[in-house]
Scaffold this motif. Sequence first.
Motif, PDB file in Angstrom:
ATOM      1  N   CYS A   1       0.954  -1.188   0.001  1.00  0.00           N
ATOM      2  CA  CYS A   1       0.082   0.146   0.066  1.00  0.00           C
ATOM      3  C   CYS A   1       0.886   1.369   0.015  1.00  0.00           C
ATOM      4  N   LEU A   2       0.366   2.456  -0.296  1.00  0.00           N
ATOM      5  CA  LEU A   2       0.877   3.758  -0.364  1.00  0.00           C
ATOM      6  C   LEU A   2       0.858   4.559   1.074  1.00  0.00           C
TER       7      LEU A   2
ATOM      8  N   PHE B   1      -2.808   6.271  -9.245  1.00  0.00           N
ATOM      9  CA  PHE B   1      -1.416   5.896  -9.511  1.00  0.00           C
ATOM     10  C   PHE B   1      -1.447   4.385 -10.029  1.00  0.00           C
ATOM     11  N   SER B   2      -2.345   3.520  -9.383  1.00  0.00           N
ATOM     12  CA  SER B   2      -2.528   2.086 -10.074  1.00  0.00           C
ATOM     13  C   SER B   2      -4.091   1.632 -10.100  1.00  0.00           C
TER      14      SER B   2
HETATM   15  N1  COA Z   1       2.945   9.967  -1.391  1.00  0.00           N
HETATM   16  C1  COA Z   1       3.691  10.278  -2.328  1.00  0.00           C
HETATM   17  N2  COA Z   1       4.586   9.486  -3.112  1.00  0.00           N
HETATM   18  C2  COA Z   1       4.586   8.164  -2.703  1.00  0.00           C
HETATM   19  C3  COA Z   1       3.672   7.723  -1.496  1.00  0.00           C
HETATM   20  C4  COA Z   1       2.961   8.877  -0.798  1.00  0.00           C
HETATM   21  N3  COA Z   1       2.050   8.585   0.164  1.00  0.00           N
HETATM   22  N4  COA Z   1       3.807   6.480  -1.400  1.00  0.00           N
HETATM   23  C5  COA Z   1       4.594   6.010  -2.523  1.00  0.00           C
HETATM   24  N5  COA Z   1       4.984   7.062  -3.181  1.00  0.00           N
HETATM   25  C6  COA Z   1       6.007   6.928  -4.243  1.00  0.00           C
HETATM   26  C7  COA Z   1       7.273   6.220  -3.918  1.00  0.00           C
HETATM   27  O1  COA Z   1       8.293   7.283  -3.088  1.00  0.00           O
HETATM   28  C8  COA Z   1       7.853   5.719  -5.271  1.00  0.00           C
HETATM   29  O2  COA Z   1       8.373   6.635  -5.685  1.00  0.00           O
HETATM   30  P1  COA Z   1       9.914   6.380  -6.052  1.00  0.00           P
HETATM   31  O3  COA Z   1       9.866   5.202  -6.921  1.00  0.00           O
HETATM   32  O4  COA Z   1      10.294   7.594  -6.998  1.00  0.00           O
HETATM   33  O5  COA Z   1      10.832   6.277  -4.824  1.00  0.00           O
HETATM   34  C9  COA Z   1       6.451   5.230  -5.879  1.00  0.00           C
HETATM   35  O6  COA Z   1       5.356   6.188  -5.244  1.00  0.00           O
HETATM   36  C10 COA Z   1       5.820   3.935  -5.759  1.00  0.00           C
HETATM   37  O7  COA Z   1       5.763   3.519  -4.437  1.00  0.00           O
HETATM   38  P2  COA Z   1       5.988   1.838  -3.967  1.00  0.00           P
HETATM   39  O8  COA Z   1       5.623   1.758  -2.623  1.00  0.00           O
HETATM   40  O9  COA Z   1       7.524   1.756  -4.519  1.00  0.00           O
HETATM   41  O10 COA Z   1       5.151   1.250  -5.100  1.00  0.00           O
HETATM   42  P3  COA Z   1       5.200  -0.294  -5.631  1.00  0.00           P
HETATM   43  O11 COA Z   1       5.721  -0.475  -6.925  1.00  0.00           O
HETATM   44  O12 COA Z   1       5.623  -1.068  -4.389  1.00  0.00           O
HETATM   45  O13 COA Z   1       3.596  -0.672  -5.354  1.00  0.00           O
HETATM   46  C11 COA Z   1       1.216  -0.348  -4.815  1.00  0.00           C
HETATM   47  C12 COA Z   1       2.954  -0.202  -4.335  1.00  0.00           C
HETATM   48  C13 COA Z   1       0.622   0.038  -3.462  1.00  0.00           C
HETATM   49  C14 COA Z   1       1.309   0.861  -5.596  1.00  0.00           C
HETATM   50  C15 COA Z   1       0.972  -1.509  -5.511  1.00  0.00           C
HETATM   51  O14 COA Z   1       1.193  -2.490  -4.658  1.00  0.00           O
HETATM   52  C16 COA Z   1      -0.602  -1.571  -5.933  1.00  0.00           C
HETATM   53  O15 COA Z   1      -0.791  -1.081  -6.922  1.00  0.00           O
HETATM   54  N6  COA Z   1      -1.346  -2.119  -5.115  1.00  0.00           N
HETATM   55  C17 COA Z   1      -2.818  -1.954  -5.365  1.00  0.00           C
HETATM   56  C18 COA Z   1      -3.272  -3.208  -6.170  1.00  0.00           C
HETATM   57  C19 COA Z   1      -3.084  -4.616  -5.278  1.00  0.00           C
HETATM   58  O16 COA Z   1      -2.792  -4.276  -4.194  1.00  0.00           O
HETATM   59  N7  COA Z   1      -3.391  -5.692  -5.930  1.00  0.00           N
HETATM   60  C20 COA Z   1      -3.346  -6.894  -5.023  1.00  0.00           C
HETATM   61  C21 COA Z   1      -3.359  -8.024  -5.873  1.00  0.00           C
HETATM   62  S1  COA Z   1      -2.138  -8.306  -7.387  1.00  0.00           S
END
Ligand code: COA
Length: 434
Positions: free
Chosen positions: A313-314, A332-333
Amino acid sequence: MQDWREIYQSKLVSAEEAVSHIPNNSRVLFGHACGEPTTLVDAMVANYKQYENVEICHWVPMGKGEYCKPEMAGHFRHNALFAGGATRAAIAEGRADFSPTFFHQTPRMFRDGTLPLDVALISLSRPNEHGFCSFGVSVCATKPGAEAAKLVIAEINDQMPYTMGDSFIHVSKLDYIVETSHPLPELGGGRMTEVEEAIGRNCASLIEDGSTLQLGIGSIPDAVLKNLGDKKDLGIHSEMFSDGVVELYEKGVITGAQKSIHKGKIVVGFLMGTKRLYDFADNNPDVMMLPIDYVNDPVVIAQNSKMVSINSCLQVDFCGQVNSESMGIAQFSGIGGQLDYVRGATMCPDGKSILAMPSTAKKGTISRIVPVFEPGTTVTTTRTDVHYIVTEYGVANLRGKCVRERAKMLINIAHPKFRDELWAAYYERFGKED
Ligand code: COA
């Protein structure tokens, strides 16, 4: 009956010809994620001027996303069910749309007219001796989409693995066939950071022998798997997984021996990893690829004993609301299967749902644990659904706790450099305690 080889030959066309049959004012589904039919997509984009008002609909984009370019306006419009690097800017700038949908409900929506499909563009393996191609790395909603669409255009990629399960389509069901040969999109294989390693260890501490695991998207699931080498008889029932599963299967840790449904089988909807993973799944009857309306149905998920879902999660707020898909108002996703698995694991009597994240973002400059979300932020997992939150600093079990208690537990797993300001927000909201 006509020999399938003759049928196959009669449908063979060039990519340009195949995509010329896509009508104007239609909705086109692309095969999901690493199953994107890139040869067909490239041919569509190259000939974009021949189309008017064609909607392109898909989940995780793993291709170039060129149909989102400003000059494609009027020809193509993207309807994103999940955003990604190639499509985020178009959504943010209003040139593409985002539709919130549960992954497991989309096959039903294709069938019942909620989201009817005119065309499915899919990527398949070569046919077997009976004329059946496999959907390979992307069965999930790609197969139900192809079954519901009025017109099915397939590229047959000789590098697509022949995966097993409910993953086949006969060549007679295809309208146009294009032969191609190219490597599949790959993801992962990068180095793990210390923070991810620590998160992996903390998540692993919650996983018991004999558990059935779901692994979400991102690098954290692989960090968890890396810490499970000493566990016994783990099983997999997951929307997707990547390379980490292969190593544990080969070590004999993932056996599925204690699974309560599909004993001994790895159950999955789609694969997203490197060639190592795709080779592992090729012709492997232990990897059972099934449509997502079954795999991600919370009622099915709950039938697994000791079901543990692990997703990333974010952001998390003091109530335990979880944002996994937006940065404020910017998509974002997407939700993918996150809530399906949180709910399925919650309904399972001995299940656990884990949502994990590094404690900070933007190179350590902001805390991901926040008192409140900024306006427009998406709540992906509600505070009523949430169970375990994990960071590199520990584990917070929020289930059944009051909001005040949740806030305390979350501050204790926030990054130490942000704890003072989080405590200040806590005292302002809940008052000082003796
Ligand atoms: N505010 C601003 N920027 C943020 C942030 C926030 N709260 N949280 C993360 N970011 C930035 C990070 O710094 C990172 O940037 P960088 O690459 O420049 O460092 C970028 O956003 C990505 O964050 P990260 O935590 O590395 O993402 P991830 O690739 O590990 O993906 C999710 C995490 C949550 C986006 C992803 O798991 C997702 O889309 N989940 C929802 C769907 C899901 O859970 N499905 C499950 C079954 S498949």
